[in-house]
Write an enzyme that holds these catalytic residues in place. Sequence first.
Site, PDB file in Angstrom:
ATOM      1  CG  ASP A 117      -2.031   0.992   1.167  1.00  0.00           C
ATOM      2  OD1 ASP A 117      -2.210   1.626   0.112  1.00  0.00           O
ATOM      3  OD2 ASP A 117      -2.753   1.136   2.171  1.00  0.00           O
ATOM      4  CG  ASP A 159      -3.291   3.806  -2.910  1.00  0.00           C
ATOM      5  OD1 ASP A 159      -4.389   3.247  -3.060  1.00  0.00           O
ATOM      6  OD2 ASP A 159      -2.962   4.387  -1.863  1.00  0.00           O
ATOM      7  CD  GLU A 160      -5.571  -0.872  -0.696  1.00  0.00           C
ATOM      8  OE1 GLU A 160      -5.119  -1.593   0.213  1.00  0.00           O
ATOM      9  OE2 GLU A 160      -6.594  -0.169  -0.560  1.00  0.00           O
TER      10      GLU A 160
END
Length: 435
Positions: A4, A98-99
């Site tokens: 993350d 984003d993860e």
Amino acid sequence: MHVDMDAFFVSVELRSRPELKGRPVIVGYPADRSVVLSASYEARAFGVRSAMPMAVAARMCPSAVVIEPRHKLYYEVSGQIMAIFGSITDLVEPLSVDEAFLDVGGAIRRLGPPREIGELIRARVARELGITASVGIAASKFVAKIASTRCKPDGLLLITPEETVPYLHSLPVGALWGVGGKTVEVLARRGIRTVADVAASPLPSLRKLLGASGEHVYRLAWGIDPRLVTPVRLEKSIGAEETFATDTADDALLHRELLRLSHRTAERLRGAGMHARTVALKLRYADFSTITRSRTVSTPIDSAQLLYAVALQLLESVGERPMTVRLVGIRAEQLEEAARAPLQLSLDRRDDNWRAAEQALDAVTRKFGNKSVLPARLLDPASNEPENNDRAHNEPANNDRAHNDPAKSHPANIDPANGRRIADQGSAGRGSPGG
């Protein structure tokens, strides 16, 4: 492992504004109905959180620097992040921009033990993208997610199989997936405040207390999470919605906004290589009541003009509206891969002409930016510039990223496709806005 990015939107912005490092920074539109998309850890120290109204964040942290979002840039960086993940393993399950979850079991012989792989990912993200990532490593998705959360920012935490249960039992009950504020209160009234308390509770009692989720919570308390990393996850829907700065009853404004949202949605459809069989309209009134209407089309579509035409029919089908409109949205549903969609031959060339024109617009946008070419109806007649109401503010969408997603309900799934405030959403996993 669960990887993350740390305060993703802020971290991307600080690459070009290094003088702001160490200061409280908020990414979002500075207006009454806007919400925080991402906050630096310095801002979080004042209590600022993602999805918080900007007005509240400004009161909590008046010294914060507010940066308007550049969603297209965030998507570009997201693609680079996923490319790094893909070079490590084929088993990558994105949760948001984003993860992602990664199954690195097959990479150990090539790249070394899990901790070394995690450090390799963090080093490459820092070196190649100029941002930081936190990595949680464990034997299951649930525990890996907990590990990444507990080592933020810019950390790595490995929880071995033999450490899993003791580690979980040291945490508060709210650390378990599916245990929100109300469930915490229900459990606390029975003296259950930690994961260890849940694990020590008889399963029949938990079922009686929590219903169907009682067994789920019990299994997580013992670290039982058999879900595999799923690398291919098609979005169930793609859409965009707009919260107006002022509630409106103006049909012309609603039509114009639907055209704008149709172009945004169609652009994302084509970018994802998808066609839609169903178009849905969403209206939220001034009293926050919400209605939806949908229609299935005979031929799958990815054209803004065709989406717009259906959206107008749906708006007309609503009839006389009981009050002013706070939010309008459009969603493309029942998605299928464009390569597999049947080709509908027609004597009317207009549909193909629209599609060709919009594909050309996509190419211009990729080269020259988001507002290079747009429909004339979306220009402000007084200034020949794009109207500013796309800076009206993000209202958290009540949809998916919490879907699995993330997400980060994608939370609200505030799904960035452009530099405007539009809350683009897709139902594949999303993460909390901005990391």
